[in-house]
Scaffold this motif. Structure first.
Motif, short mmCIF file in Angstrom:
data_model
loop_
_atom_site.label_atom_id
_atom_site.label_comp_id
_atom_site.label_asym_id
_atom_site.label_seq_id
_atom_site.Cartn_x
_atom_site.Cartn_y
_atom_site.Cartn_z
N GLN A 88 0.90 -1.57 0.30
CA GLN A 88 -0.51 0.31 0.20
C GLN A 88 0.97 1.71 -0.01
N VAL A 89 1.05 1.66 -1.32
CA VAL A 89 1.71 3.05 -0.64
C VAL A 89 1.12 4.60 0.02
N GLN A 90 1.80 5.07 0.20
CA GLN A 90 1.24 5.81 0.89
C GLN A 90 1.94 7.59 0.73
N LEU A 91 1.31 8.46 1.34
CA LEU A 91 1.13 10.56 0.55
C LEU A 91 1.47 10.36 1.96
N VAL A 92 2.53 11.41 1.75
CA VAL A 92 2.61 12.22 2.84
C VAL A 92 2.86 13.75 2.63
N GLU A 93 1.72 14.81 2.21
CA GLU A 93 2.41 16.11 1.66
C GLU A 93 2.76 17.43 3.08
N SER A 94 3.36 18.00 3.49
CA SER A 94 3.97 18.92 3.83
C SER A 94 4.31 20.23 3.23
N GLY A 95 4.38 21.26 4.30
CA GLY A 95 5.25 22.53 3.30
C GLY A 95 3.69 23.95 3.41
N GLY A 96 2.61 23.17 4.18
CA GLY A 96 1.51 24.74 4.04
C GLY A 96 2.18 25.01 4.92
N GLY A 97 0.43 26.39 5.07
CA GLY A 97 1.42 27.11 6.54
C GLY A 97 0.57 28.55 6.31
N LEU A 133 -6.99 6.44 -7.96
CA LEU A 133 -5.62 6.93 -6.90
C LEU A 133 -5.31 5.91 -6.02
N ILE A 134 -4.65 6.75 -5.93
CA ILE A 134 -4.13 5.80 -4.65
C ILE A 134 -4.60 6.76 -3.08
N SER A 135 -4.69 6.46 -2.23
CA SER A 135 -5.20 6.66 -0.87
C SER A 135 -5.02 7.37 -0.47
N TRP A 136 -5.76 8.60 -0.05
CA TRP A 136 -5.58 10.25 -0.03
C TRP A 136 -4.79 10.24 1.67
N GLY A 137 -3.51 11.23 1.26
CA GLY A 137 -2.91 11.45 2.71
C GLY A 137 -3.44 12.60 3.41
N TYR A 162 -5.29 20.68 0.13
CA TYR A 162 -3.68 20.42 -1.11
C TYR A 162 -3.24 18.96 -0.64
N TYR A 163 -3.71 18.31 -1.96
CA TYR A 163 -2.80 16.99 -1.81
C TYR A 163 -2.25 16.79 -2.51
N CYS A 164 -1.72 15.31 -2.68
CA CYS A 164 -0.92 14.75 -4.15
C CYS A 164 -1.61 13.41 -4.35
N ASN A 165 -1.54 13.21 -5.36
CA ASN A 165 -2.29 12.18 -6.03
C ASN A 165 -1.63 11.74 -7.23
N LYS A 166 -2.41 10.60 -7.78
CA LYS A 166 -2.12 9.95 -9.58
C LYS A 166 -3.52 11.46 -10.38
#
Length: 115
Positions: free
Chosen positions: A1-10, A102-106, A93-97
């Protein structure tokens, strides 16, 4: 299972910049086109930028000329450089295919543009 981790917001003032990052738990970016999505309260999630495995990019009209998507396949990372931010860019904000399946949302990363 691929996991996506987003960062950098503020929290940023109008006209400011942020750089978002998306990390995958294993190598997928070299295969798939990836996208950055956003969802504002009460609105549907929308695709704002995409990048193919070959590096070809496309943008929603609302962010064209202000946002830049990029990728580093060796690091399993996708980035979104956001300049000239506007209050209407406020969203999670999210990333994905870019296409199903789609991959499971982070968890996403919150961007708030306000003075």
């Amino acid at each position: 299972q691929v996991q996506l981790v987003e960062s950098g917001g503020g929290l940023v003032q109008p006209g400011g910049s942020l750089r978002l990052s998306c990390a995958a738990s294993r190598s997928i970016f070299s295969i798939y086109a990836m996208g950055w999505y956003r969802q504002a309260p009460g609105k549907q999630r929308e695709l704002v930028a995409r990048i193919t495995a070959a590096g070809i990019t496309n943008y929603a009209d609302s962010v064209k000329g202000r946002f830049t998507i990029s990728r580093d396949n060796a690091k399993n990372m996708v980035y979104l450089q956001m300049n000239s931010l506007k209050p209407e860019d406020t969203a999670r904000y999210y990333c994905n295919k870019d296409l199903p399946p789609l991959i499971s949302w982070g968890q996403g990363t919150q961007v708030t543009v306000s003075s």
